[in-house]
Design an enzyme around this catalytic site. Structure first.
Site, PDB file in Angstrom:
ATOM      1  N   ARG A 102      -5.849  -1.696   6.167  1.00  0.00           N
ATOM      2  CA  ARG A 102      -5.566  -0.986   7.596  1.00  0.00           C
ATOM      3  C   ARG A 102      -6.089   0.215   8.311  1.00  0.00           C
ATOM      4  O   ARG A 102      -6.166   0.847   7.411  1.00  0.00           O
ATOM      5  CB  ARG A 102      -4.413  -1.383   8.331  1.00  0.00           C
ATOM      6  N   THR A 104      -4.947   2.398  10.279  1.00  0.00           N
ATOM      7  CA  THR A 104      -4.653   3.320  10.599  1.00  0.00           C
ATOM      8  C   THR A 104      -4.929   3.670   9.798  1.00  0.00           C
ATOM      9  O   THR A 104      -4.541   5.438  10.001  1.00  0.00           O
ATOM     10  CB  THR A 104      -3.151   2.447  11.043  1.00  0.00           C
ATOM     11  N   PHE A 105      -4.430   3.116   8.275  1.00  0.00           N
ATOM     12  CA  PHE A 105      -4.102   3.840   7.146  1.00  0.00           C
ATOM     13  C   PHE A 105      -5.025   4.744   6.696  1.00  0.00           C
ATOM     14  O   PHE A 105      -4.811   5.882   5.872  1.00  0.00           O
ATOM     15  CB  PHE A 105      -3.440   3.439   5.910  1.00  0.00           C
ATOM     16  N   ALA A 106      -6.440   3.970   7.016  1.00  0.00           N
ATOM     17  CA  ALA A 106      -6.964   4.392   6.440  1.00  0.00           C
ATOM     18  C   ALA A 106      -8.228   5.844   6.926  1.00  0.00           C
ATOM     19  O   ALA A 106      -8.659   6.802   6.817  1.00  0.00           O
ATOM     20  CB  ALA A 106      -8.888   3.491   6.502  1.00  0.00           C
ATOM     21  N   ARG A 107      -7.622   6.030   8.257  1.00  0.00           N
ATOM     22  CA  ARG A 107      -8.063   7.158   9.773  1.00  0.00           C
ATOM     23  C   ARG A 107      -6.488   8.029   8.809  1.00  0.00           C
ATOM     24  O   ARG A 107      -6.739   9.817   8.662  1.00  0.00           O
ATOM     25  CB  ARG A 107      -6.993   6.916  10.798  1.00  0.00           C
ATOM     26  N   GLU A 128      -4.190  -0.943  -5.862  1.00  0.00           N
ATOM     27  CA  GLU A 128      -4.377   1.052  -6.273  1.00  0.00           C
ATOM     28  C   GLU A 128      -4.407   1.219  -4.705  1.00  0.00           C
ATOM     29  O   GLU A 128      -5.340   0.951  -3.915  1.00  0.00           O
ATOM     30  CB  GLU A 128      -4.950   1.443  -6.863  1.00  0.00           C
TER      31      GLU A 128
END
Length: 176
Positions: A102, A104-107, A128
């Site tokens: 998602r 948000t987590f990439a950010r 992973e």
């Protein structure tokens, strides 16, 4: 064709696509969100060379833990870990799932390599996770992945029946 929320709901209602458990916030505009389960496996930096033609010993190459949902799990900087989804996902013979982290987590700097769920697959999804430039704490139950479903132009002739069919929990590599 990418499925919309209405298409996904139709596939689920007809029993063609199964996501278990299915929460109210699972189905999104054009995909579904999947949550982290409580099992995480760190790669063991002291492990010997891994021979991809020999049987894989999980205890040698991974340090796996079940974490308390309140404590969470810290992914260290640039660390690679394996995790799994809470949900079991079962696809019909005419859908493929494209998995990504998602946004948000990439950010936060978290990266998940591209993952494909093959038509006919059924099981939990092992992923992973690659850490950010700084430690990031993740928690079981967080909506972590987004899966976009793509309809194939016709049902596949050979649905997935491979070595990861029915996988539960973090599933290590199974050499050919």
């Amino acid at each position: 064709m990418i499925l919309s929320d209405r298409d996904i709901a139709w596939y689920i209602e007809k029993g063609l696509l199964r996501i278990d458990p299915l929460l109210d916030d699972t189905i999104r505009e054009n995909g579904v969100d999947l949550r982290l389960d409580s099992e995480f496996c760190r790669f063991n930096p002291d492990a010997p060379e891994l021979d991809t033609r020999k049987p894989f010993n999980r205890e040698i190459y991974y340090n796996c833990v079940k974490v308390d949902p309140e404590q969470g799990f810290t992914v260290k900087p640039y660390e690679h870990v394996l995790a799994t989804t809470m949900e079991t996902v079962c696809l019909p013979d005419d859908l493929v799932g494209l998995v990504n982290v998602r946004s948000t987590f990439a950010r936060y700097g978290i990266f998940v390599p591209p993952t494909v769920i093959d038509a006919g697959f059924c099981g939990q999804i092992t992923i992973e996770i690659i850490g950010s430039a700084y430690p990031v704490r993740l928690y079981p139950g967080q909506r972590f992945l987004h899966v976009v479903f793509v309809r194939t132009t016709s049902p596949v002739a050979n649905p997935y029946h491979g070595k990861y069919q029915g996988q539960r929990g973090v599933t290590p590599p199974r050499p050919d």
